[in-house]
Design an enzyme around this catalytic site. Sequence first.
Site, PDB file in Angstrom:
ATOM      1  N   GLY A  34      42.327  36.371  47.940  1.00 19.77           N
ATOM      2  CA  GLY A  34      42.661  37.304  46.869  1.00 19.77           C
ATOM      3  C   GLY A  34      42.161  38.674  47.244  1.00 19.77           C
ATOM      4  CG  ASP A  81      36.998  41.231  33.593  1.00 16.75           C
ATOM      5  OD1 ASP A  81      37.944  41.317  32.777  1.00 16.75           O
ATOM      6  OD2 ASP A  81      37.109  41.540  34.793  1.00 16.75           O
TER       7      ASP A  81
HETATM    8  P1  ADP Z   1      37.928  41.183  41.133  1.00 17.25           P
HETATM    9  O1  ADP Z   1      36.635  41.772  40.730  1.00 17.25           O
HETATM   10  O2  ADP Z   1      38.739  42.104  41.998  1.00 17.25           O
HETATM   11  O3  ADP Z   1      38.749  40.667  40.000  1.00 17.25           O
HETATM   12  P2  ADP Z   1      37.393  38.405  41.802  1.00 17.25           P
HETATM   13  O4  ADP Z   1      35.979  37.970  41.931  1.00 17.25           O
HETATM   14  O5  ADP Z   1      38.068  37.996  40.531  1.00 17.25           O
HETATM   15  O6  ADP Z   1      37.517  39.949  42.084  1.00 17.25           O
HETATM   16  O7  ADP Z   1      38.191  37.793  43.058  1.00 17.25           O
HETATM   17  C1  ADP Z   1      39.515  38.165  43.321  1.00 17.25           C
HETATM   18  C2  ADP Z   1      40.332  36.964  43.759  1.00 17.25           C
HETATM   19  O8  ADP Z   1      39.754  36.333  44.893  1.00 17.25           O
HETATM   20  C3  ADP Z   1      40.412  35.862  42.724  1.00 17.25           C
HETATM   21  O9  ADP Z   1      41.452  36.076  41.817  1.00 17.25           O
HETATM   22  C4  ADP Z   1      40.649  34.623  43.571  1.00 17.25           C
HETATM   23  O10 ADP Z   1      41.996  34.510  43.912  1.00 17.25           O
HETATM   24  C5  ADP Z   1      39.875  34.932  44.829  1.00 17.25           C
HETATM   25  N1  ADP Z   1      38.525  34.356  44.759  1.00 17.25           N
HETATM   26  C6  ADP Z   1      37.411  34.951  44.323  1.00 17.25           C
HETATM   27  N2  ADP Z   1      36.345  34.137  44.364  1.00 17.25           N
HETATM   28  C7  ADP Z   1      36.798  32.967  44.845  1.00 17.25           C
HETATM   29  C8  ADP Z   1      36.186  31.692  45.122  1.00 17.25           C
HETATM   30  N3  ADP Z   1      34.882  31.499  44.900  1.00 17.25           N
HETATM   31  N4  ADP Z   1      36.958  30.698  45.580  1.00 17.25           N
HETATM   32  C9  ADP Z   1      38.269  30.909  45.803  1.00 17.25           C
HETATM   33  N5  ADP Z   1      38.907  32.060  45.563  1.00 17.25           N
HETATM   34  C10 ADP Z   1      38.202  33.092  45.091  1.00 17.25           C
END
Ligand code: ADP
Length: 496
Positions: free
Chosen positions: A332, A448
């Site tokens: 992501g 969030d």
């Molecule tokens: P942001 O602050 O940009 O929203 P996130 O922490 O939500 O960042 O991470 C963005 C994306 O990365 C998530 O929507 C997911 O698809 C992927 N991602 C984040 N953490 C994990 C994880 N622990 N395992 C698998 N995918 C993850």
Amino acid sequence: MSTDPAAELPFFYGSISRSEAEQHLKLAGMADGLFLLRQCLRSLGGYVLSLVWNLEFYHYPIEKQLSDTYCIAGSIPHCGPAELCEFYSKDPDGLACALKKPCLRSSDTPIRPSVFDSLKENMLREYVKQTWNLEGEAMEQAIISQAPQLEKLIATTAHEKMSWYHGKIPRRESERLLYCGAQPDGKFLIRDREEPGTFALSVMYGRSIYHYQILQDKLGKYSMPEGSKFDTIWQLVEYLKIKPDGMVTILADACVNRAAGMIPSLPATRRTGPNSYTPPPRVVTVKEVTPVPADDALPMDCIGFNPYHNPNDIKKFNIQRNQLFIDEVELGSGNFGCVKKGVLAADKRQLDVAIKVLKSDNEKLMKEEMMREAEIMHQLNNPFIVRMLGLCNAESLMLVMEMAASGPLNKFLSSNKDTVLVEEIVNLMHQVSMGMKYLEEKNFVHRDLAARNVLLVNRKFAKISDFGLSKALGAENEYYKQGSNHDPSVPKPKSL
Ligand code: ADP
Ligand code: MG
């Protein structure tokens, strides 16, 4: 099974009262610095240190804090009751004197269990079995991994197992029951009041019946009007057997609920108070639901549930770059940069991980934000929250997390609209609420929470993620106010 962290200490007496503690200290000679440790009768997991100085008794409550540390009010925290006693044996640090001589339990004085201690193992079992429909080895595993989280949950509903608890009966019925049979002073029962989640105590004294409302404060603690505060109803009842705390009499015999066998043991749906908890119904029939086979029904059965036995084994704040293999696969991305797949080599094991890689390292603000996120995640330890394993500061700053391979919930829901079962969604929501309950208890606000920030380990197991906007609230009474325009960091609501 979880045992009391003080169980090994030869000067720990378990659930004894203050006057019993004083009795033991008297018998042991009342020397300056003579001390013993006992279970706190009011707060869950707390203790009291009873100490002699100058022929007087001093009793210091030791609180178990949310971070699982132990602390005498106004002093520094310690990682366990043994360490705390060790500390005060060297430095009185505000106590009447330093701890000098442990008042040892004699061989004919076993550690006294509390009413809850003797019930909790069965209750945990029953809860895990009913809520997650598990049996055998899967249940034992679930109990081991869930006991610390569940114990508190179960303690807050343990009164339902007690013979004096009558559920929702009218006041008049409580009087009829108390007048049945013998009418000694102190005969009592607890019942639910009309208003959900509130309780009343009805007690016999001089052949009259007195009704008391049990109060509950903002933090969920129970008390008699003006009385001491307790984490649970059964602790309050046990205390009122020793002290009247403003009532006409102390409590004595329970007015036994003969219909107790008919009360659904756990969990019932009538609880709605702030400390109570109602798990989802096992089956929600909105559309025809195909029964899910028991052996793949629940998170504990899934590969990846609680991926490491003891998370603290592996949780290292600083991860060396050579322990980390970063895959090119992007899971992501966001403002900060991207999240990549990877493998962490830790203690002869290889763990699949997700690595949040900061885009441009020279962005000081971004770096600070990621450090803040890491700091928050570092303090969290719950099966329903994505665990941070550590930070690696190499070609860029990287936050290493356990992997939730099935990705964000919003995407899962939209791409599986036609096959996802209502029951599955309810189960996932249940898990998210357990994670949120945990955050609330630790005084964190996520700020969030959205389906895009709930990640799936697989389709039966959800974890809350993305702590980029989270906050730890300082004082107990500091509440996060929604929509406060003094806080520019509060995001505008984003849609899924
Ligand atoms: P942001 O602050 O940009 O929203 P996130 O922490 O939500 O960042 O991470 C963005 C994306 O990365 C998530 O929507 C997911 O698809 C992927 N991602 C984040 N953490 C994990 C994880 N622990 N395992 C698998 N995918 C993850
Ligand atoms: Mg996000």
